[in-house]
Design an enzyme around this catalytic site. Structure first.
Site, short mmCIF file in Angstrom:
data_model
loop_
_atom_site.label_atom_id
_atom_site.label_comp_id
_atom_site.label_asym_id
_atom_site.label_seq_id
_atom_site.Cartn_x
_atom_site.Cartn_y
_atom_site.Cartn_z
N ASP A 52 -13.55 11.56 4.18
CA ASP A 52 -12.18 11.12 4.31
C ASP A 52 -11.79 10.21 3.14
O ASP A 52 -12.54 9.32 2.75
CB ASP A 52 -12.03 10.37 5.64
CG ASP A 52 -10.60 10.01 5.95
OD1 ASP A 52 -10.02 9.20 5.21
OD2 ASP A 52 -10.07 10.54 6.95
N TYR A 91 -4.45 14.26 -3.29
CA TYR A 91 -4.86 13.52 -2.09
C TYR A 91 -5.99 14.24 -1.37
O TYR A 91 -5.90 14.59 -0.19
CB TYR A 91 -3.65 13.35 -1.17
CG TYR A 91 -3.75 12.19 -0.21
CD1 TYR A 91 -3.94 10.89 -0.68
CD2 TYR A 91 -3.64 12.38 1.15
CE1 TYR A 91 -4.01 9.82 0.19
CE2 TYR A 91 -3.72 11.32 2.04
CZ TYR A 91 -3.90 10.04 1.56
OH TYR A 91 -3.97 8.98 2.43
N HIS A 101 1.65 4.26 -3.02
CA HIS A 101 1.49 5.72 -2.96
C HIS A 101 2.62 6.41 -3.73
O HIS A 101 2.42 7.42 -4.41
CB HIS A 101 1.49 6.21 -1.51
CG HIS A 101 0.15 6.14 -0.83
ND1 HIS A 101 -0.99 6.63 -1.40
CD2 HIS A 101 -0.21 5.64 0.38
CE1 HIS A 101 -2.02 6.45 -0.57
NE2 HIS A 101 -1.57 5.85 0.50
N HIS A 130 0.83 -1.20 0.00
CA HIS A 130 0.00 0.00 0.00
C HIS A 130 0.87 1.26 0.00
O HIS A 130 0.67 2.17 -0.81
CB HIS A 130 -0.90 -0.03 1.24
CG HIS A 130 -1.77 1.17 1.42
ND1 HIS A 130 -3.13 1.15 1.23
CD2 HIS A 130 -1.49 2.45 1.79
CE1 HIS A 130 -3.65 2.33 1.46
NE2 HIS A 130 -2.65 3.15 1.81
N GLU A 131 1.84 1.31 0.91
CA GLU A 131 2.65 2.53 1.05
C GLU A 131 3.54 2.76 -0.17
O GLU A 131 3.65 3.89 -0.66
CB GLU A 131 3.50 2.46 2.32
CG GLU A 131 2.71 2.36 3.61
CD GLU A 131 1.62 3.40 3.75
OE1 GLU A 131 1.71 4.48 3.13
OE2 GLU A 131 0.64 3.14 4.47
N GLU A 136 -6.13 6.45 -2.58
CA GLU A 136 -6.14 5.44 -1.52
C GLU A 136 -6.54 4.07 -2.05
O GLU A 136 -5.96 3.05 -1.69
CB GLU A 136 -7.09 5.87 -0.40
CG GLU A 136 -6.45 6.71 0.67
CD GLU A 136 -5.34 5.98 1.41
OE1 GLU A 136 -5.56 4.84 1.86
OE2 GLU A 136 -4.25 6.55 1.53
N HIS A 179 -9.84 7.77 2.95
CA HIS A 179 -9.78 6.35 3.26
C HIS A 179 -11.14 5.69 3.14
O HIS A 179 -11.24 4.47 2.99
CB HIS A 179 -9.21 6.14 4.66
CG HIS A 179 -7.80 6.61 4.82
ND1 HIS A 179 -7.49 7.92 5.10
CD2 HIS A 179 -6.62 5.94 4.71
CE1 HIS A 179 -6.17 8.04 5.18
NE2 HIS A 179 -5.63 6.86 4.94
#
Length: 676
Positions: free
Chosen positions: A451, A380, A369, A365-366, A389, A453
């Site tokens: 948000d 974002y 990004h 996931h990271e 996300e 997420h």
């Protein structure tokens, strides 16, 4: 990071956060295939042999970038850019058939144009085949001299950062002049970056864009992109390390020199490179500081291998150079994040410092990004933030499946080992996102205000439906039950194909301002190139998006139907006269049905300003959306049901749209009538 940029406005008072992507094709075929939010691609297109990207060596990539840089002035002229506009090469992707997709940033009078990015597709012959733009607006400002002092923009940014929960906020970069072009009319602006820490200890890189004439805040987004997971020990694994004399360290020479560092509870700096006298790292327990380092290092290696072996991308930037990882960030920090400024992934140790956030899917996931930042650059915030996300969740999940690790089998759950809720539940679910209590299963007009997420939910759900289909299914011991917004079934095409479609869209179709309607367009274009527009894969993309309330199914529904569509763009004057777009219905008998489907796709920076009507052949008007309804959101992509049973079916039908307030602009992208 929990975004705090949601807001409302009444007409005339401020600009909306972000504009929708505009896609412009040079050839008729490409134009038809990539119209933003268009329900179908026409004419039919066969799969393009060689459409998949090839793996470039760093030297090959560098040569393509040099060639694009050398020809950027000619490209700007071909695109009709103004005399003060220039292109800056950012990324390049090459297909097996020689097609090259070059991603550019744009400048105006030497100033960066935020929202001015674009992708140019050129065939092996050198002919331009298509262009995808983040904005269709003409880049031009009346004056390059700001009325507002930079110090005032800086002060406003600090105030906003503190209001958003940032502690110890400080500006560590002076405001820079930019052209803000991501929505409405381009204006001279300041971009201020506020540092310090957020309230949960995450580094703060809040970007605030301020109108240089009025002082109005035009946009804000967080530059530190976060995701949450938990250490999921992967058993005994092989790590890429380097030996120097009698000492080993966590430097992976086979994967771009990726290094893993120990921050030892600190929150700044690089930390200390993990090293030791032997090549054994950790013991499987969080109390051993090397364990988190081993997990992060392993996750980074898996992600590198996934992108290289599946998608032909060597490293985050595609240049063969690795980012680095930092573990043991802060004290009991329950998060992980990607940071562009350090080109690194950082992981906390979780509640009580007992659950390091270094799971395989979290690492994927990271690092994703980073890939997103160096390809589409999805902002974002708003709908693009949700897509950002979701992209990390999609490829984090893909990496987990790719790993085929018996200690962490692949699944469509995000952070399933984290137990952050204390009840064994995962952080997010892809088959039915709302199971987490906050994510959305489907698109709706206000989703850009929540948000990122949680606004990622529709895209995560789309990916699951496209991969596995709707209904109940058990995979690797986990049972899923995925519904659809329209109650109709979706047949999946398999995860491998779904991954390829999303990656191609991310790297060649998406831009910084892509929203859900444009994501549908981009994935359809990608599916059309890979498999053809008459393929089962293309139809599955349409159906999966319809399953999350983005666009319609072929024929307007699961039972088929006859559609009449107009995909020509019609500009909507700002606070001006009504405009119309027409379709001619023929071959019908009698009157129109009581459930006439009107599919509307309008790109606009504030739909509350719009009145939208369907006008029958005899002039009768049916209001689909009234002025001052729809909220403070971008774009209108939905299907209305109209009882038109009193109208003769055959004849000229019109979509009539009027903008009733100033400041925001847009156009009718496409619309269609479907007779069930």
């Amino acid at each position: 990071m929990r975004s705090s940029s949601s807001r409302r406005r009444t007409p005339h008072t401020s600009h909306r956060k972000a504009a929708a992507v505009a896609l412009v094709g040079v050839s008729a075929l490409i134009a038809a295939a990539v119209q933003s939010g268009a329900a179908t691609a026409a004419p039919e297109q066969a799969a393009r042999p060689g459409a998949e990207s090839v793996q470039l060596t760093p030297a090959q990539r560098a040569e393509l970038i040099r060639a694009a840089d050398a020809g950027k002035a000619a490209t700007a002229k071909e695109l009709g850019l103004g005399a003060q506009e220039a292109l800056v090469v950012r990324d390049v992707v090459k297909d097996a058939d020689g097609t090259v997709h070059t991603r550019y940033e744009r400048t105006y009078a030497g100033l960066p144009v935020l929202g001015g990015d674009l992708v140019v597709d050129k065939a092996k012959s050198g002919a331009t085949e298509g262009v995808v733009k983040a904005t269709r607006a003409t880049i031009k400002v009346a004056s390059l001299t700001p009325t507002l002092a930079a110090s005032k923009a800086e002060k406003q940014a600090l105030t906003l950062a503190k209001a958003a929960g940032a502690e110890k906020a400080d500006t560590n970069r002076a405001p820079r002049k930019v052209i803000w072009a991501a929505n409405g009319t381009p204006v001279l602006a300041y971009e201020t970056v506020v540092g310090g820490l957020q309230e949960d200890g995450t580094p703060n890189e809040l970007h605030v864009v301020t109108d240089a004439a009025t002082g109005e805040k035009l946009y804000e987004y967080q530059g530190v992109e976060t995701g949450t997971g938990n250490t999921m020990y992967s058993g005994s694994v092989t790590l890429g390390t380097t030996q120097s004399g009698s000492t080993y360290n966590l430097t992976d020479g086979g994967r771009g020199g990726h290094r893993t560092y120990n921050l030892n509870r600190g929150t700044s700096g690089t930390g200390t490179l993990f090293s030791g006298a032997d090549d054994v790292w950790g013991n499987g327990a969080a109390s051993n500081t090397e364990t988190a380092g081993a997990d992060a290092h392993y996750g980074a290696a898996l992600t590198w291998d996934y992108y290289k072996n599946v998608h032909g991308r060597s490293g985050i930037r595609g240049d063969g150079v690795a980012a680095y990882s930092r573990v043991h960030y802060g004290n009991a920090y329950v998060n992980a994040f990607w940071q562009d400024s350090c080109f690194c992934m950082t992981y906390g140790d979780g509640s009580g410092n007992t659950h390091p956030l270094t799971a395989i899917d979290v690492a994927g996931h990271e690092m994703t990004h980073g890939v997103t930042a160096n390809t589409a650059g999805l902002n974002y915030s708003g709908e693009s933030g949700g897509l950002n996300e979701a992209t990390s969740d999609i490829f984090g999940t893909s990496v987990e499946f790719y790993a085929a690790n018996s200690s962490d089998v692949g699944d469509y759950l995000i952070g399933e080992e984290i137990d952050i809720n204390g009840d064994g539940s995962p952080l997010r679910y892809m088959d039915r996102p709302s199971q987490d209590g906050a994510s959305r299963d489907a698109w709706y007009s206000g989703i850009g205000s929540i948000d990122v997420h949680y606004s990622s939910g529709p895209a995560n759900h789309f990916f699951y439906l496209l991969s596995e289909g709707s209904g109940t299914k058990t995979i690797n011991g986990v049972t899923y039950n995925s519904p659809t917004s329209d109650g109709l079934a979706v047949t999946g095409i398999g995860r491998d194909k779904a991954e390829k479609i999303w990656f191609r869209a991310l790297t060649t179709k998406f831009t910084s301002t892509t929203n859900y309607a444009a994501a549908r367009t981009g994935t359809l274009a990608a599916a059309g190139e890979l498999y053809g527009t008459t393929s089962a894969e293309y139809t599955a993309v349409q159906n999966a998006w319809a399953g999350v309330a983005v666009g319609t199914r072929p024929g307007g529904g699961g039972g088929g139907g006859t559609s009449f569509e107009n995909t020509a763009d019609v500009s909507i004057p700002d606070n001006g006269a009504a405009v119309t777009s027409s379709v001619t219905v023929s071959g019908r008998t009698g009157n129109a049905p009581s459930n006439l489907q009107v599919g509307v796709d309008i790109v606009h920076t504030y739909i509350g300003d719009l009145q939208v009507q369907l006008v029958a052949p005899d002039g009768t008007a049916y209001t689909l959306k009234a002025y001052s309804t729809g909220g403070s959101t971008d774009n209108l992509s939905t299907t209305y049901t109209v009882n038109a049973s009193s109208e003769v079916a055959n004849g000229v039908w019109q979509l009539r749209v009027q903008d009733n307030a100033a400041q925001d602009t847009g156009y009718i992208n496409s619309w269609k009538l479907t007779f069930p």
